[in-house]
Each structure stands twice: as structure tokens, then as C-alpha cells.
Design an enzyme around this catalytic site. Sequence first.
Site, PDB file in Angstrom:
ATOM      1  N   SER A  39       0.700  -1.221  -0.230  1.00  0.00           N
ATOM      2  CA  SER A  39      -0.410   0.069  -0.144  1.00  0.00           C
ATOM      3  C   SER A  39       0.588   1.293   0.364  1.00  0.00           C
ATOM      4  O   SER A  39       0.772   1.952  -0.633  1.00  0.00           O
ATOM      5  CB  SER A  39      -1.227  -0.560   0.774  1.00  0.00           C
ATOM      6  OG  SER A  39      -2.233  -1.323   1.326  1.00  0.00           O
TER       7      SER A  39
ATOM      8  N   THR B 239      -5.524  -3.262   7.965  1.00  0.00           N
ATOM      9  CA  THR B 239      -5.808  -4.627   7.209  1.00  0.00           C
ATOM     10  C   THR B 239      -5.610  -5.926   8.288  1.00  0.00           C
ATOM     11  O   THR B 239      -6.121  -5.928   9.477  1.00  0.00           O
ATOM     12  CB  THR B 239      -4.726  -4.958   6.205  1.00  0.00           C
ATOM     13  OG1 THR B 239      -4.907  -6.282   5.507  1.00  0.00           O
ATOM     14  CG2 THR B 239      -3.182  -4.627   6.873  1.00  0.00           C
TER      15      THR B 239
ATOM     16  N   LYS C 264      -9.537  -6.093  11.151  1.00  0.00           N
ATOM     17  CA  LYS C 264     -10.768  -4.825   9.504  1.00  0.00           C
ATOM     18  C   LYS C 264     -11.761  -5.411  10.944  1.00  0.00           C
ATOM     19  O   LYS C 264     -13.165  -4.609  10.754  1.00  0.00           O
ATOM     20  CB  LYS C 264     -10.801  -5.395   9.072  1.00  0.00           C
ATOM     21  CG  LYS C 264     -10.141  -5.604   7.238  1.00  0.00           C
ATOM     22  CD  LYS C 264     -10.225  -6.773   6.270  1.00  0.00           C
ATOM     23  CE  LYS C 264      -8.705  -6.077   5.438  1.00  0.00           C
ATOM     24  NZ  LYS C 264      -8.975  -6.394   4.179  1.00  0.00           N
TER      25      LYS C 264
ATOM     26  N   ASN D 214     -12.226  -1.433   5.971  1.00  0.00           N
ATOM     27  CA  ASN D 214     -10.570  -1.384   5.585  1.00  0.00           C
ATOM     28  C   ASN D 214      -9.914  -0.070   5.621  1.00  0.00           C
ATOM     29  O   ASN D 214      -9.251   0.667   4.853  1.00  0.00           O
ATOM     30  CB  ASN D 214     -10.207  -2.286   3.947  1.00  0.00           C
ATOM     31  CG  ASN D 214     -11.056  -2.249   3.193  1.00  0.00           C
ATOM     32  OD1 ASN D 214     -11.685  -1.002   3.186  1.00  0.00           O
ATOM     33  ND2 ASN D 214     -10.155  -1.650   1.436  1.00  0.00           N
TER      34      ASN D 214
ATOM     35  N   ASP E  62     -13.108  -2.529   0.223  1.00  0.00           N
ATOM     36  CA  ASP E  62     -12.568  -4.310  -0.334  1.00  0.00           C
ATOM     37  C   ASP E  62     -13.639  -4.537  -1.457  1.00  0.00           C
ATOM     38  O   ASP E  62     -13.107  -5.252  -1.825  1.00  0.00           O
ATOM     39  CB  ASP E  62     -12.265  -5.137   0.637  1.00  0.00           C
ATOM     40  CG  ASP E  62     -11.285  -4.659   1.803  1.00  0.00           C
ATOM     41  OD1 ASP E  62      -9.674  -4.726   1.031  1.00  0.00           O
ATOM     42  OD2 ASP E  62     -10.913  -5.519   2.967  1.00  0.00           O
TER      43      ASP E  62
ATOM     44  N   GLY F 122     -12.504 -12.582   7.107  1.00  0.00           N
ATOM     45  CA  GLY F 122     -13.192 -11.188   7.225  1.00  0.00           C
ATOM     46  C   GLY F 122     -13.070 -10.637   5.231  1.00  0.00           C
ATOM     47  O   GLY F 122     -13.699  -9.664   5.081  1.00  0.00           O
ATOM     48  N   ALA F 123     -11.659 -11.211   4.504  1.00  0.00           N
ATOM     49  CA  ALA F 123     -11.827 -11.214   3.147  1.00  0.00           C
ATOM     50  C   ALA F 123     -13.284 -11.847   2.310  1.00  0.00           C
ATOM     51  O   ALA F 123     -13.786 -11.294   1.824  1.00  0.00           O
ATOM     52  CB  ALA F 123     -10.645 -11.485   2.476  1.00  0.00           C
TER      53      ALA F 123
ATOM     54  N   TYR G 281      -1.271 -12.515  -3.639  1.00  0.00           N
ATOM     55  CA  TYR G 281      -1.094 -11.630  -4.563  1.00  0.00           C
ATOM     56  C   TYR G 281       0.382 -12.379  -4.100  1.00  0.00           C
ATOM     57  O   TYR G 281       1.512 -11.371  -4.653  1.00  0.00           O
ATOM     58  CB  TYR G 281      -1.004 -10.270  -5.186  1.00  0.00           C
ATOM     59  CG  TYR G 281      -1.490  -9.548  -3.220  1.00  0.00           C
ATOM     60  CD1 TYR G 281      -1.510  -9.437  -2.876  1.00  0.00           C
ATOM     61  CD2 TYR G 281      -0.053  -8.489  -2.847  1.00  0.00           C
ATOM     62  CE1 TYR G 281      -1.587  -8.040  -2.047  1.00  0.00           C
ATOM     63  CE2 TYR G 281       0.552  -8.134  -2.144  1.00  0.00           C
ATOM     64  CZ  TYR G 281      -0.062  -7.910  -1.023  1.00  0.00           C
ATOM     65  OH  TYR G 281      -0.301  -6.824  -0.361  1.00  0.00           O
TER      66      TYR G 281
HETATM   67  P1  ATR Z   1      -9.233 -13.338   5.722  1.00  0.00           P
HETATM   68  O1  ATR Z   1      -9.168 -11.944   6.756  1.00  0.00           O
HETATM   69  O2  ATR Z   1      -8.466 -12.111   4.926  1.00  0.00           O
HETATM   70  O3  ATR Z   1     -10.542 -13.331   5.418  1.00  0.00           O
HETATM   71  P2  ATR Z   1      -8.444 -14.727   7.647  1.00  0.00           P
HETATM   72  O4  ATR Z   1      -9.910 -14.040   8.541  1.00  0.00           O
HETATM   73  O5  ATR Z   1      -7.631 -15.399   8.557  1.00  0.00           O
HETATM   74  O6  ATR Z   1      -8.454 -13.546   7.265  1.00  0.00           O
HETATM   75  O7  ATR Z   1      -9.682 -16.256   7.161  1.00  0.00           O
HETATM   76  C1  ATR Z   1      -8.787 -17.031   6.441  1.00  0.00           C
HETATM   77  C2  ATR Z   1      -9.214 -18.115   6.007  1.00  0.00           C
HETATM   78  O8  ATR Z   1      -8.928 -18.465   5.427  1.00  0.00           O
HETATM   79  C3  ATR Z   1      -9.955 -19.187   6.374  1.00  0.00           C
HETATM   80  O9  ATR Z   1     -11.831 -19.341   6.000  1.00  0.00           O
HETATM   81  C4  ATR Z   1      -9.377 -20.461   6.906  1.00  0.00           C
HETATM   82  O10 ATR Z   1     -10.128 -21.129   7.334  1.00  0.00           O
HETATM   83  P3  ATR Z   1     -10.712 -21.036   9.053  1.00  0.00           P
HETATM   84  O11 ATR Z   1     -11.924 -20.692   8.696  1.00  0.00           O
HETATM   85  O12 ATR Z   1     -11.038 -23.149   9.281  1.00  0.00           O
HETATM   86  O13 ATR Z   1      -9.870 -20.806   9.404  1.00  0.00           O
HETATM   87  C5  ATR Z   1      -9.051 -20.517   5.289  1.00  0.00           C
HETATM   88  N1  ATR Z   1      -7.266 -20.826   6.179  1.00  0.00           N
HETATM   89  C6  ATR Z   1      -6.429 -20.684   6.202  1.00  0.00           C
HETATM   90  N2  ATR Z   1      -5.433 -22.173   6.465  1.00  0.00           N
HETATM   91  C7  ATR Z   1      -5.964 -22.611   6.177  1.00  0.00           C
HETATM   92  C8  ATR Z   1      -5.643 -23.859   5.659  1.00  0.00           C
HETATM   93  N3  ATR Z   1      -4.494 -24.486   5.428  1.00  0.00           N
HETATM   94  N4  ATR Z   1      -6.714 -24.935   4.649  1.00  0.00           N
HETATM   95  C9  ATR Z   1      -7.925 -24.451   4.817  1.00  0.00           C
HETATM   96  N5  ATR Z   1      -8.483 -23.415   5.009  1.00  0.00           N
HETATM   97  C10 ATR Z   1      -7.713 -22.523   5.409  1.00  0.00           C
END
Ligand code: ATR
Length: 285
Positions: free
Chosen positions: A24, A71, A75, A96, A111, A138-139, A224
Site C-alpha cells: 500500500s 488490514t 478489519k 478497511n 475491499d 473477513g475478506a 498476491y
Molecule cells: P481474512 O480476513 O483474510 O479472510 P482470516 O479471517 O484469517 O483472514 O481467514 C482466513 C481464511 O483462510 C479462513 O477461511 C481459513 O479457514 P478457517 O476458518 O478454517 O480457519 C482459511 N485457511 C487458512 N489456512 C487454511 C488451511 N490450511 N486450510 C484451509 N483453509 C485455511
Amino acid sequence: MSATSEQIPKHAGVVGWPITHSLSPHIHQLWAQRAGIPAYYSAFAVPPTYDAFADTLNGLAAAGFAGVNVTLPHKEHALRFAKDASAAAAKAGAANMISFGGNGPYAENSDITGFEKAVCAVATVKKDSCALVLGAGGAARGIVLALERLGVTKTIVANRTKEKAAVIADDFGLEQTDWEDRADAIQGADIIVNTTSLGMSGQPGLELSLDRLDPAAIVTDIVYTPLKTPLLIEAKARGNIVVDGLSMLMHQAVPGFQAWFGAEAVVDDDLRGHLVSILNKRSAV
Ligand code: ATR
């Protein structure tokens, strides 16, 4: 020489944890350079608690910052901290962007428009489309709203933790499928979005067979680093339209730059090239 209002520097930034990888500052600095304005955008590492977040934001507001991007993992904290929020941020349950001034901190969610614009730049989502969203963090919440705006009327969510998929499905009226069955849900999907961290450098890969992928489907990945994730490489090799995480990142930055620095912010190939060269240098280290 007395300072005119044009010469007074304006400050904004991004808060997150970790934050050193953030692109950013590079995006905003390039736009500031183009606009020829004294605009400064800094990255702040803020530990993951709400208190640390609130203390930092109060400090930045007192120091005269115009606003900040927010970020991971803050969020949801942003929404809690803000005195008021846009309808989209409130609906997503995450923000965000926080702008200071006016009647107090105001939360927005760019976002949503970032994802929407990134997709619209390269593809047209047909009416009544079906989407498959991988992940329920969150995303994913913002992206589900963006998909609605793009014309998606049916979204299926798959997430490793079933309970989290159930919450987002309930909140937004989505269908849910088991994480193990995600490849089956590809059939009939017009757009696929990876919102998980799988495929990111240092993380496990996203194991997903694209055998049943419609050749006309759009495949998007919020990751990314690397820019060309295995998901996007495979989808592109099959002839599908792909949208990478850098496009979303650039587009989500536009509203903040315009709001805090009051100048035009354009997403174009020069900006992308600048960011890609930074990513390439990083991966060469
Ligand atoms: P963000 O705000 O970017 O979405 P987050 O809230 O930490 O970040 O969410 C990360 C996502 O990646 C979640 O859907 C997570 O799944 P869980 O809800 O089961 O934790 C997913 N994720 C992260 N590591 C994973 C893995 N090894 N296998 C499958 N899903 C994974």
C-alpha cells in the site's frame, strides 16, 4: 515564504500485523508523485489486540492523520472503533478504511468496490451467476457483497471450519458445502474466489481440481504473493479469465487516496508494473 495550504503535507497510512509486506505505501507514493502533492503514507505494525489498535488510531488522529487503511487482523476492530460506518462496511461487518475528522472516525469498506472493479476491468459477470467462495474470513464477507453487486444470485461457500461457513452462510443467505467437497461445487460455478491464505508463499497450497471448471468461468484469487498462484496458473492454462490479488489491492486503494489526499488515483499498467517489479525484487532476495 509562508506555507500555502497546497504545501502542507498530508499523512495517511496502513495498520496491520504483520505489515512489512504491504504494498500500500508503494501504491500511494506513486499516486502522490504523479499528483505532485506532499502526501505521505506510512505502514504501522499494530499488535493484534483491540486495545493496541484503538491506541494507535487515537494517536494517529491526534497527530493529524487524515485516515488509515486497515488490514489483517484489524478489519473488525475498525468497525468497532469507528463512530459511524458506511452501510456496506456495516453489512460486511468489517472495514478497511477509517477516516478521521468530521464527526469522529468513520469506517468504510473499499475491499468491496476493489473486488468489483478488479473483476469488471477484465470480465463481465452474467446476470444470475453462481459463485463458489473458498474461505469464510473477513475478506470473504466483503467479497460476498461484491459478488451480489456483480449480479451473482447464488453463492456457495466452502470453508475448512464448518461452523465459520455456517455463520457467513446465515448472515448473507448463502449455500454451504463441505470443504472436502469443494471440487464438486465447481460444477456450475460462473466465478470462483479463493479468499483463503492457501497458495500464498510459505502457506500450504490450495488443493483444488479444476476438471469440472466451465471454460467461461472467471477465477479469482486474493493472494498476491506469488502473483501467479497455482490456482490462477492452472485456470489460465485452461483458457479461463483470471483476476489476481494485485488488481483487487490496487482498486481498493483508490477511495482512500482520493478521500485523504484529495487527488486523482488511477489504476493502470504503470502502477501494476511498478508493484510487480517490487514483488519480483522481493522474491529474488
Ligand atoms: P481474512 O480476513 O483474510 O479472510 P482470516 O479471517 O484469517 O483472514 O481467514 C482466513 C481464511 O483462510 C479462513 O477461511 C481459513 O479457514 P478457517 O476458518 O478454517 O480457519 C482459511 N485457511 C487458512 N489456512 C487454511 C488451511 N490450511 N486450510 C484451509 N483453509 C485455511
